[in-house]
Design a protein around this motif. Structure first.
Motif, short mmCIF file in Angstrom:
data_model
loop_
_atom_site.label_atom_id
_atom_site.label_comp_id
_atom_site.label_asym_id
_atom_site.label_seq_id
_atom_site.Cartn_x
_atom_site.Cartn_y
_atom_site.Cartn_z
N ARG A 1 0.83 -1.21 0.00
CA ARG A 1 0.00 0.00 0.00
C ARG A 1 0.87 1.27 0.00
NH1 ARG A 1 -2.49 -3.24 -1.36
NH2 ARG A 1 -2.25 -1.91 -3.17
N VAL A 2 0.44 2.18 -0.85
CA VAL A 2 1.14 3.46 -0.97
C VAL A 2 0.49 4.42 0.02
CG1 VAL A 2 1.83 5.33 -2.52
CG2 VAL A 2 1.66 2.98 -3.37
N GLU A 3 0.93 4.33 1.25
CA GLU A 3 0.35 5.12 2.34
C GLU A 3 1.46 5.85 3.09
OE1 GLU A 3 -3.34 2.03 3.36
OE2 GLU A 3 -1.48 2.00 4.56
N GLY A 4 1.08 6.92 3.75
CA GLY A 4 2.03 7.65 4.58
C GLY A 4 3.08 8.41 3.79
N VAL A 5 2.79 8.71 2.53
CA VAL A 5 3.75 9.45 1.71
C VAL A 5 3.49 10.95 1.88
CG1 VAL A 5 4.67 9.80 -0.61
CG2 VAL A 5 3.72 7.56 0.04
N ASP A 6 4.47 11.64 2.42
CA ASP A 6 4.33 13.09 2.65
C ASP A 6 4.65 13.85 1.37
OD1 ASP A 6 4.24 15.66 3.51
OD2 ASP A 6 5.93 15.49 4.91
N VAL A 7 3.60 14.34 0.72
CA VAL A 7 3.81 15.08 -0.53
C VAL A 7 3.57 16.58 -0.33
CG1 VAL A 7 3.21 13.12 -1.99
CG2 VAL A 7 1.40 14.67 -1.22
N SER A 8 3.57 17.01 0.93
CA SER A 8 3.22 18.40 1.22
C SER A 8 4.23 19.39 0.66
CB SER A 8 3.09 18.60 2.74
OG SER A 8 4.31 18.29 3.39
N THR A 9 5.48 18.97 0.49
CA THR A 9 6.50 19.90 -0.01
C THR A 9 6.97 19.53 -1.42
OG1 THR A 9 8.28 18.61 1.00
CG2 THR A 9 7.31 20.38 2.32
#
Length: 432
Positions: free
Chosen positions: A84-92
């Motif tokens: 699962r592609v989870e918890g990926v921080d794409v905020s920056t």
């Protein structure tokens, strides 16, 4: 393809085992299997509707990248992933390079390539996938007779991309084969921004084809391309000068053919002639010419200048969809290793191509039983010819002729019938 009923049964059992394991983990695979009513793999033909066209891995809307909709791109990637592609921080995240970095930070070692279409593909790979691929490289070199003994100067000719997968393979070769007093790499900052550059390149090519490229945009792009080419040239000249200095010592080259050919040109510019470099050198190279036009005898020119005997050259056929390589034997044929199941399909990728006199020709498709991060079945864009009997090198099993052609380079379009269906599945996950 295996030659005996027993071997065929073993292959089917392996395919079914992976299908049963992954059908609940890869959402697009489950939907495809449910729609086709496939609950088990009882014969090789059952796998064909479940092989993903190579275009599947670039089936996302291009607007997701253009508009920086990285969370949506995560959902698309997740639909094709076993983890699962989870918890990926794409905020920056501001570009594709940043997106790949964010994925790698949580263990998704995504492989991306623009290929020949200009639109990047994204394949989710796990740490295990990378480890398998790297071990396969070492095993193939050992089989060739190139043993790990830290007695080589190592020259990763490049081009330098800065990508973590390329860096990991480069470092592996240094670690396992490089001598402690080996040739130092060129100075300078590590390469960066590879994906962003490729995205700009793709956009500029499209704008130029459409006649919409603004003069200032074109000038900026040309300046960027010239700077990257100058840096590659600087690195090649460093390597060439070091080769001249160490021309009697053993050197292990790791690269692609276009850069290797340019390296031989620079060596000539430095006064080197064929026969001047006498170290018993070795080389590994994969991939094609990346759209470049080289002389028909480019490989022979490289081998003669760098003193590469065929017995010390590891050439292979593979692709980013596979962890495993098909090594080329001294008879010039690519052998299919046991970890891969080869399917030769008709042009549209719908059925097995007919066999005749122990030969079969058609579209290459593979199932890589070692793939961990996603489904291992892929229909490629390659047209291949396969012999099913014993190779003239003495080994048995299917072998692929070295003359491999992309369907996209032929007069006919590269159209895989089920590609549209699979793409629709993936878009459906975005719309849920």
């Amino acid at each position: 393809m295996s030659g005996t009923t027993t071997q065929r049964d073993e292959i089917v059992e392996r395919l079914d085992a992976r299908f049963q394991e992954l059908r609940q983990q890869v959402p697009v695979l489950k939907q495809r299997a449910d729609d086709e009513g496939i609950t088990e793999i009882a014969r090789r033909e059952d796998m064909i509707p479940l092989l993903f066209p190579h275009t599947t891995y670039k089936s996302y809307p291009e607007s997701l990248i253009a508009k920086g909709q990285w969370a949506q791109l995560n959902r698309w990637l997740d639909s094709l992933s076993a983890h699962r592609v989870e918890g990926v921080d794409v905020s920056t995240v501001v570009d594709v390079d940043g997106y790949i970095d964010a994925l790698e930070a949580v263990g998704h070692l995504v492989s991306s390539s623009s290929g020949t279409s200009g639109k990047s593909s994204f394949l989710n790979k796990s740490v295990r996938d990378r480890e398998v691929s790297m071990q396969n490289m070492l095993d193939c070199l050992t089989d060739l007779g190139i043993h790990r003994d830290n007695s080589w100067h190592v020259i990763p000719v490049g081009p330098e991309t800065g990508l973590s997968g390329h860096n990991a393979m480069r470092d592996l070769i240094y670690q396992e084969y490089g001598r402690p007093d080996g040739i130092e790499p060129p100075s300078g900052a590590a390469a960066s921004g590879h994906y962003a550059y490729m995205a700009r390149l793709s956009a500029m090519r499209k704008a130029m084809a459409d006649g919409t490229a603004a003069p200032d945009e074109l000038a900026t792009h040309e300046a960027s391309a010239a700077a990257r080419q100058a840096e590659n040239e600087r690195r090649l000249r460093h390597w060439a000068e070091q080769i001249v200095e160490h021309r009697t010592e053993r050197i292990f080259f790791n690269s692609q053919f276009p850069n290797l050919f340019r390296l031989t040109e620079i060596l000539r510019e430095l006064g080197m002639k064929e026969g001047d470099i006498t170290g018993e050198n070795a080389m590994t190279a994969g991939g094609g010419l990346k759209g470049m036009s080289l002389p028909a005898d480019y490989q022979d020119q490289i081998f003669r200048m760098l003193n590469i005997d065929p017995s010390r050259f590891f050439h292979y056929y593979s692709m980013q969809e596979l962890n495993i390589r098909l090594p080329k034997c001294l008879s010039g044929r690519y052998h299919v290793p046991s970890e891969l199941v080869l399917f030769v399909l008709d042009k549209n990728g719908e059925t097995l191509a007919p066999e005749s006199d122990g030969k079969v020709e058609g579209r290459a498709a593979f199932f890589d039983t070692t793939v961990d991060g996603r489904w291992g079945g892929t229909i490629t864009g390659d047209k291949i010819s396969v012999e099913l009997g014993e190779c003239s090198c003495g080994r048995s099993g299917p072998t692929v002729d070295a003359d491999i052609t992309r369907y996209s380079d032929l007069a006919d379009d590269d159209k895989i019938t089920c590609a549209g269906t699979t793409d629709a599945y993936v878009r459906g996950f975005l719309e849920d």
